[in-house]
Design a protein around this motif. Structure first.
Motif, mmCIF file in Angstrom:
data_model
loop_
_atom_site.group_PDB
_atom_site.id
_atom_site.type_symbol
_atom_site.label_atom_id
_atom_site.label_comp_id
_atom_site.label_asym_id
_atom_site.label_seq_id
_atom_site.Cartn_x
_atom_site.Cartn_y
_atom_site.Cartn_z
ATOM 1 N N VAL A 19 0.850 -1.194 0.000
ATOM 2 C CA VAL A 19 0.000 0.000 0.000
ATOM 3 C C VAL A 19 0.886 1.245 0.000
ATOM 4 O O VAL A 19 1.813 1.347 0.807
ATOM 5 N N ALA A 20 0.613 2.174 -0.924
ATOM 6 C CA ALA A 20 1.294 3.475 -0.879
ATOM 7 C C ALA A 20 0.574 4.339 0.150
ATOM 8 O O ALA A 20 -0.654 4.456 0.125
ATOM 9 N N ILE A 21 1.343 4.912 1.070
ATOM 10 C CA ILE A 21 0.770 5.577 2.242
ATOM 11 C C ILE A 21 1.364 6.981 2.392
ATOM 12 O O ILE A 21 2.585 7.151 2.323
ATOM 13 N N TYR A 27 5.614 10.140 0.342
ATOM 14 C CA TYR A 27 4.775 8.935 0.358
ATOM 15 C C TYR A 27 5.663 7.701 0.511
ATOM 16 O O TYR A 27 6.756 7.627 -0.057
ATOM 17 N N GLY A 28 5.173 6.732 1.292
ATOM 18 C CA GLY A 28 5.908 5.499 1.502
ATOM 19 C C GLY A 28 5.253 4.339 0.765
ATOM 20 O O GLY A 28 4.048 4.362 0.494
ATOM 21 N N PRO A 132 9.882 2.181 2.224
ATOM 22 C CA PRO A 132 10.784 3.141 1.591
ATOM 23 C C PRO A 132 9.927 4.199 0.905
ATOM 24 O O PRO A 132 8.700 4.068 0.856
ATOM 25 N N SER A 133 10.558 5.242 0.402
ATOM 26 C CA SER A 133 9.809 6.220 -0.381
ATOM 27 C C SER A 133 9.209 5.509 -1.595
ATOM 28 O O SER A 133 9.814 4.596 -2.155
ATOM 29 N N ALA A 134 7.991 5.939 -1.986
ATOM 30 C CA ALA A 134 7.229 5.207 -3.008
ATOM 31 C C ALA A 134 7.590 5.653 -4.429
ATOM 32 O O ALA A 134 6.748 6.112 -5.188
ATOM 33 N N ASN A 135 8.868 5.520 -4.760
ATOM 34 C CA ASN A 135 9.355 5.818 -6.105
ATOM 35 C C ASN A 135 10.178 4.633 -6.577
ATOM 36 O O ASN A 135 10.618 3.815 -5.774
ATOM 37 N N ARG A 136 10.387 4.553 -7.895
ATOM 38 C CA ARG A 136 11.303 3.526 -8.393
ATOM 39 C C ARG A 136 12.710 3.902 -7.952
ATOM 40 O O ARG A 136 13.019 5.076 -7.764
ATOM 41 N N PHE A 137 13.568 2.903 -7.830
ATOM 42 C CA PHE A 137 14.927 3.123 -7.336
ATOM 43 C C PHE A 137 15.624 4.213 -8.155
ATOM 44 O O PHE A 137 15.562 4.205 -9.381
#
Ligand code: TXA
Ligand code: MG
Length: 309
Positions: A19-21, A27-28, A132-137
């Motif tokens: 879940v993105a939170i 956002y995580g 982790p932060s909700a982005n691609r690496f």
């Protein structure tokens, strides 16, 4: 946020989903921190190397203490002053946290975030949440639910929209696991803030090599696709092409005025970079901020986003 949405998100977490939170920082991308398979999916979806440990989010100081093998001197004082808030404390971990969460380290980064949605979700799920932060690496961190959707599309089980993040850059990370406190990642909670509470010096980590960097310590982390250049002394390089100049004294159309206080600048930074990135410019120019303690977090993210990173 509707009650049913929070309950559904809590169920997804308990069942091993992602879940993105929203949090107050960025956002995580959350998973049950006690479920190794769920956490493996976080690494997979993000494209994140296995040697980057995740932060474990809690809904209370008691939950944090229950995950720590030792509650170091200073942890209580820092929690009392900065939690809930944008501070992550690295402490010795208990075995209940699977090795994959901490990239095999025997320490864990713990954070009690200052966002009602994240805290209530953890409470309802009844488990700590690795996020982790909700982005691609290596991509830019998301500060809105739209940023998360743009990065992941349908790859996540659910995205909770809590509006834009108030702090705007990732939490300060301090290690309390060794003989002396070490600042691993600067942020809005500054080194001087930490030293004032701890009553002792906090060392700033040098570049960390090998198996346990802060993910923030990989070169070219937090980068937009468009090249970013730090431009000193107001001197732009020749042969410009299409560009945007992010500076505090912006006037022209190709310039973007940035706030002159660190907290407001941090709040708007990733949004400005995401927006500039969507414009297919040749490059983005950024005026480097002052080299003071309160700007250290912003300076760090700009340096990493830039080609000079
Ligand atoms: O504000 C934040 O911290 C956001 C929100 C979602 O809470 N999360 C975040 O996570 O930025 P991530 O994975 O992008 O960054 C985690 C940072 C990395 O620099 C990582 O190395 C450090 O925390 N970290 C986590 N556990 C650690 C540990 N056991 N030892 C040293 N560093 C650790
Ligand atoms: Mg990150």
């Amino acid at each position: 946020m509707r009650e049913e949405e929070l309950d559904r998100a809590a169920t997804i977490l308990r069942c091993g989903g992602l879940v993105a939170i929203p949090t107050e920082t960025v956002y995580g991308l959350g998973a049950n921190a006690l479920d190794a398979r769920a956490v493996a999916r976080v690494y997979e979806v993000k494209g994140r190397p296995a040697e980057s440990p995740l932060i474990v989010h809690v809904c209370s100081v008691e939950m944090a203490r229950g995950l720590a093998r030792v509650w170091p001197e200073g942890a209580g004082a820092l929690a009392a002053r900065f939690w809930p808030g944008p501070l992550t404390m690295v402490v010795p971990k208990r075995e209940v946290i699977p090795d994959i969460v901490t990239a095999g380290l025997d320490t864990v980064g713990l954070r009690l975030p200052a966002h009602a949605v994240m805290v209530e979700l953890i409470r309802r799920a009844g488990v700590p949440v690795a996020a982790p932060s909700a982005n691609r690496f290596t991509g830019l961190s998301p500060t809105t639910a739209d940023h998360v959707r743009a990065a992941f599309g349908d790859a996540l089980d659910m995205i909770l929209d809590g509006g834009p993040c108030e702090v705007g850059i990732e939490s300060t990370v301090v290690s309390l696991a060794g003989a002396e406190p070490v600042l691993l990642r600067p942020g809005i909670v500054t080194r001087e803030d930490l030293e004032a509470v701890l009553g002792r010096q906090v060392r700033v980590a040098g570049k960390v090599e090998g198996a346990h960097p802060s993910p923030g310590m990989h070169e070219r982390h937090y980068s937009p696709r468009t090249p970013v250049f730090l431009v000193r002394d107001g001197r732009l390089p020749p042969g410009r092409g299409a560009y945007l100049w992010m500076r505090t004294s912006a006037r022209a159309e190709y310039e973007q005025r940035m706030p002159s206080d660190a907290a407001s600048y941090a709040r708007g930074l990733y949004g400005a970079l995401h927006a500039a990135d969507a414009r297919n410019l040749d490059w983005i120019a950024v005026e480097p901020p002052p080299e003071t303690d309160e700007w250290a977090g912003v300076s760090d993210r700009l340096r990493r986003a830039s080609c000079a990173g």
